[in-house]
Scaffold this active site. Sequence first.
Site, PDB file in Angstrom:
ATOM      1  N   ASP A 105       0.908  -1.078  -0.120  1.00  0.00           N
ATOM      2  CA  ASP A 105       0.073  -0.104   0.116  1.00  0.00           C
ATOM      3  C   ASP A 105       0.856   1.118   0.195  1.00  0.00           C
ATOM      4  OD1 ASP A 105      -2.758   1.185   0.289  1.00  0.00           O
ATOM      5  OD2 ASP A 105      -2.169   1.636   2.418  1.00  0.00           O
ATOM      6  N   PHE A 154     -10.442  -0.044  -0.133  1.00  0.00           N
ATOM      7  CA  PHE A 154     -10.122  -0.977   0.885  1.00  0.00           C
ATOM      8  C   PHE A 154     -10.504  -2.331   0.738  1.00  0.00           C
ATOM      9  CE2 PHE A 154      -9.718  -2.419   5.077  1.00  0.00           C
ATOM     10  CZ  PHE A 154      -8.551  -2.136   5.789  1.00  0.00           C
ATOM     11  N   VAL A 155      -9.579  -3.379   0.717  1.00  0.00           N
ATOM     12  CA  VAL A 155     -10.132  -4.795   0.349  1.00  0.00           C
ATOM     13  C   VAL A 155      -9.893  -5.467   1.669  1.00  0.00           C
ATOM     14  CG1 VAL A 155      -9.584  -4.552  -2.059  1.00  0.00           C
ATOM     15  CG2 VAL A 155      -7.854  -5.426  -0.535  1.00  0.00           C
ATOM     16  N   ARG A 167     -11.251 -12.261   7.241  1.00  0.00           N
ATOM     17  CA  ARG A 167     -10.267 -12.950   6.500  1.00  0.00           C
ATOM     18  C   ARG A 167     -10.483 -14.149   6.163  1.00  0.00           C
ATOM     19  NH1 ARG A 167      -5.561 -10.732   8.750  1.00  0.00           N
ATOM     20  NH2 ARG A 167      -5.499  -9.832  10.779  1.00  0.00           N
TER      21      ARG A 167
END
Length: 181
Positions: A105, A154-155, A167
Site C-alpha cells: 500500500d 479498501f479490500v 479474513r
Amino acid sequence: MTDRKYVIDQMISAKSIAARIEELAKEIAGEFAGTDKLVVVGLLRGSFVFIADLVRELDLPVEVDFLEASSYGDGMESSREVRILKDLRGKIEGRDVLVVEDIVDTGYTLTHVTKFLATRKPARLRSIALLDKPSRREVPFTADWTGFTIPDEFVVGYGIDFAQRNRNLPYIGKVRFTEAV
Ligand code: IMP
Ligand code: MG
C-alpha cells in the site's frame, strides 16, 4: 469507524486467484531452480492464506517461517512506523529467502521488512505481494512479483482483514460503506 455498516463487493474471484498463483509459482520456481531450500517468509497475519496456497504450488524444497510487523490496528490508515513484533524462528544467512505479503500500500512495511532481513545477509532476498495499490505509494517499493494491481479501494478476504474480520472470505472483495458517517 469500524462499527459503520458495510457490504463487501467481490473484486477478484477465488478461481482467478488460484490461476494467478499457478503462474506466479512457475516463475518463482524458475528463479530459485536448484536452491538448496527456499525460506518462504509469510508476514503475519494477512498473508497466511496466500502463503498456504503459494507453497503448495511451488515445486521446490521449501521451509516456511513467519514474521510479524506492526500493522494498521483497527483502522484503515497505515501507521507509517513499522516495528517487528515477532521475529523469524530460523536463520537466513546465506539462504534464499522469499518474503510473502498480502498488499503493498504505502510501501512502508515491505521497505522496512526487507531492510531488516537484508542485515542478516541472505544469499537472495525476493518479495511477492498478492495485491499492489501503486496509487497509494509513499515510499518507492516494488515487489519482485505481484498477483494483481488494484485501484485505491479498501479490500478484505483471502486472509486480509478489516478490524480483524472477513479474513475467511475465499475471494478478495472491496468494502463499501452503506451509511454516511
Ligand atoms: P503499507 O506499509 O502501507 O504498504 O501497508 C501494508 C499493510 O497494510 C498490508 O500488509 C496490509 O496489512 C495493510 N493494508 C493495506 N491496504 C489494505 C486493505 O485494503 N485492506 C486491509 N489491509 C490493508
Ligand atoms: Mg499486513
